[in-house]
Design a protein around this motif. Sequence first.
Motif, PDB file in Angstrom:
ATOM      1  N   ASP A  76       0.823  -1.213   0.000  1.00  0.00           N
ATOM      2  CA  ASP A  76       0.000   0.000   0.000  1.00  0.00           C
ATOM      3  C   ASP A  76       0.853   1.257   0.000  1.00  0.00           C
ATOM      4  OD1 ASP A  76      -2.210  -1.596   0.006  1.00  0.00           O
ATOM      5  OD2 ASP A  76      -2.562  -1.444   2.178  1.00  0.00           O
ATOM      6  N   ASP A  77       1.966   1.193   0.715  1.00  0.00           N
ATOM      7  CA  ASP A  77       2.819   2.380   0.830  1.00  0.00           C
ATOM      8  C   ASP A  77       4.010   2.342  -0.123  1.00  0.00           C
ATOM      9  OD1 ASP A  77       1.263   3.363   3.011  1.00  0.00           O
ATOM     10  OD2 ASP A  77       2.277   1.878   4.289  1.00  0.00           O
ATOM     11  N   LYS A  78       4.144   1.232  -0.853  1.00  0.00           N
ATOM     12  CA  LYS A  78       5.299   1.037  -1.738  1.00  0.00           C
ATOM     13  C   LYS A  78       6.607   1.263  -0.979  1.00  0.00           C
ATOM     14  CE  LYS A  78       3.106   1.817  -6.187  1.00  0.00           C
ATOM     15  NZ  LYS A  78       3.165   2.488  -7.506  1.00  0.00           N
ATOM     16  N   LEU A  79       6.660   0.582   0.151  1.00  0.00           N
ATOM     17  CA  LEU A  79       7.842   0.670   1.011  1.00  0.00           C
ATOM     18  C   LEU A  79       8.449  -0.716   1.191  1.00  0.00           C
ATOM     19  CD1 LEU A  79       6.568   2.999   3.901  1.00  0.00           C
ATOM     20  CD2 LEU A  79       8.168   3.615   2.075  1.00  0.00           C
ATOM     21  N   ALA A  80       9.769  -0.745   1.164  1.00  0.00           N
ATOM     22  CA  ALA A  80      10.489  -1.959   1.561  1.00  0.00           C
ATOM     23  C   ALA A  80      10.864  -1.803   3.028  1.00  0.00           C
ATOM     24  CB  ALA A  80      11.742  -2.147   0.708  1.00  0.00           C
ATOM     25  N   GLU A  81      10.415  -2.745   3.843  1.00  0.00           N
ATOM     26  CA  GLU A  81      10.765  -2.735   5.265  1.00  0.00           C
ATOM     27  C   GLU A  81      11.904  -3.720   5.491  1.00  0.00           C
ATOM     28  OE1 GLU A  81       8.346  -2.883   9.410  1.00  0.00           O
ATOM     29  OE2 GLU A  81       8.166  -4.670   8.144  1.00  0.00           O
TER      30      GLU A  81
END
Length: 881
Positions: free
Chosen positions: A469-474
């Motif tokens: 949803d946030d286009k984030l790699a954690e």
Amino acid sequence: MHRAFLLVLALLVPAVAGADERIFIPDQPFDMQHIRLDLDIDLPAERLDATADLSMRVLAPAALVELDAVDFQVRSVEGRVAGGDWAAWPHRYDGRKLGVHLPAEQARGTDLDLRIRYVVQEPASGLSFFSPEKNGAAAPLQVWSQGESIENRYWVPCFDHPNEMQTTEIIATVDRGFEVLSNGALRSRRETDDGRVTFHWKMSRPHVVYLMTLVVGEFHVAEETWRGIPVTYYVPPDRADQVEPTFRHTTAMLDLFTDKLGVRYPWEKYAQVCCHNFGGGMENTSATTLGEASLLDAHTRLDRDADGLIAHELAHQWFGDLVTCRDWAHLWLNEGFASYFEVLWDEHVGGPQALAYNLMGKARSAIRGGKDLPIVHQHYDHPDSQFDARAYPKGAWVVHMLRRELGDDLFWAGLQAYLREFAHQPVETADLRRTLERVSGRSLERFFHDWTERPGHPVVEIDYRWLADDKLAEVSVTQTQDDEAFHFPLVIEFVGQDQTVRLRRDLTSKQERYLVPLGFRPDRISIDPDMRVLMDLTATMPRRLWEGQLRDDPNPVNRIAAVKHLGRSLDDHVESLMHARLAEEPFWAVRRELLNALAESESDATRAALLATLSDPDARVRRTAVDRLADFDEPEVRRRVTALLDDADQSYAVRAAAISALADWAPNDLLDRVRPLLAIDDPRGMVRQAVLGALGATADPAAVEPVLAHLGDQHGTRTRRSAITAIRQLSDDVEMPDDQREEVVTALAACVEGGDGWLQLPAARALGALGPDAAAALPALRAALDDDPRERTREALENAVAKIDRAAEAAPAVAQAAAESDLAEENSRLRAQLDALRGEHDALATRVASLEALVNGYQAVLDQMAGQHAGPTGSASTAGE
């Protein structure tokens, strides 16, 4: 130094704490300026008649000179002060230290000369003598020295510590036909009046005592030049054709190392000599000693080369010889750099992939062997305890991490400054750090603290999640080692949709979490793509990213990691992916890893892939294919593998693997097929050793004779070791006649008597397994114990003696028990027979009684009849009828 025995320890044995007392460099009130040895060498007698002229300068007022000198027969000691007249000076000698009393206390700056006449006879260390009479028919008449760490004191009176440098000179007289090699330049070679030859070698630049060398033997000598410097190769006379395949890259290495370092090769010549029974290599200044096992022919180069060893010892001419660790606690400054230059050569020849693969192998050893002690560790019992994985592969990784941290330009500029500033001087780790800091402007204290002053390495767990949803790699990073956090740069590349985002974070705590904004969902993640950090890494990420890593990661180490991970859950999809990658994989080691993973499926597709790989351009991959085809005992596989045996163009290792596969399939049908292959004389004996191993598995009495023939001293050590293993197996599986078993015991005892620890250990184990049959070998086993062998060999010898003694002591009791058992059995048999006879007797008695009763009955009837029909004559007539 790249000694084989110590290399095994470096790779397999973690460093452990030694003595509690910290070792400090001792006071040295004298500075040795020059050592000149005049030697008369008697090889058969294992004797040196020597005169040593020692020149030194007083550094602090002193009246006594104490020299390291072990087991000398000291004939005389003379001295002079400031070039005056020679005079006998009083001395005391305890077998290890030679103390020379000066005429009076001498002031600082005074020059002194000592002249010591002495004999060295059959030294316990420092010099190794060989002869056919002592070591078997395969041994040459030869002597070589091995000074590192503190062994040259057994033939050179000296200050035997790496912080003492001096020039050296050796004048050696030997019998005609022998070559002499030592440090420096050959000043002269002349025949003496009695038909012998005197060689005069002189090293005009200072170096440490442990790097002094002496080699005497019969050699073929080949020579070329590099930038005006002689480059020579000494090999056994019958192996002259192996000079080019073995040493073909020496001058290219000289070019590479000189150009990278910006410091020209620093000595007057470079020689490499291949000696009998020498393990690994030793970087004696300007004259490296190697073992004969390093020699190759063209076929051997298909499987392996000696380039890593040659590069290692050549690099030492700068790191270890030009600059030398001041104390053994700083040994990594010698061995770490030499080990890294193996990597450098691989990078030069094979590019970044070869560099990465070499570093992967060193990382395994560094992690395993560097857990418990720091690289710089001053608490040790003996200098040799420092020659472990901390100095070699972990030291190499420290050098590599410095290169990555500083970048190539600053790294090579810093090494150039280091070598120039400290040339012909002893160094410690702080000297390197300060030089690199001065050149780069960087503070490296934390780096050197983490990597040289504390044990272990970062143990890292990385968790990746995609937040769609946030286009984030954690990314969560955790260091799980017990100790404090290591500080290091972590680089992660996110790749997808023809884009690459590179994240770098300098880790300083044990747990960190990053959110990385990306405009795409990654198809592949590369963690530490440049191999900047020595760490034990565990990554958790979706399978599709592992698949992407296998398909597209440019680093072969990451592709190998993907193969290992995916291979743990090998399904049809993964197998198909691996087959596709195998068809296009450019790097040999990844192809080999793919074959090993696929072989677990034992599918038709895998069998086909393995058969196709028998024509792979790399022999190492072909060998793996043969090894894994051993699991497919089918007619077509047998036919293809058997055909390799007679392929003269095939590598030795592939043919050896084919022999082993056939031994697994049909050991009892193997003898006639493989016995002719014993005639193949490859330099390392790989085919012959495989044949002997196969013969040992046959359980065929006819295999005993060819195996026994290869126990003899006309064969090399590797062949004899293989024969020992095979004969031990046959002794268990074959019923040998008594005379043949006695021949086996005699041959194994001869292996023990030769003094070669590589043979003594397996031979002792084989004799112990024979038990009382090996009683005739007890004198040889006990004599070998008296020669004070290495610990593992001693343990094997002691165990063999104990087993044979126990079996011999038990033999009378066993014999008595067997006799008693036989007697009891005979008693039981006789008792059964007696019982049977008694039964028969009782039956007969019953029958006799019955017959008697019958007869009596008949008689009564007759008597009655006679009474009824009495007459004068008729009765008799009637009775007779």
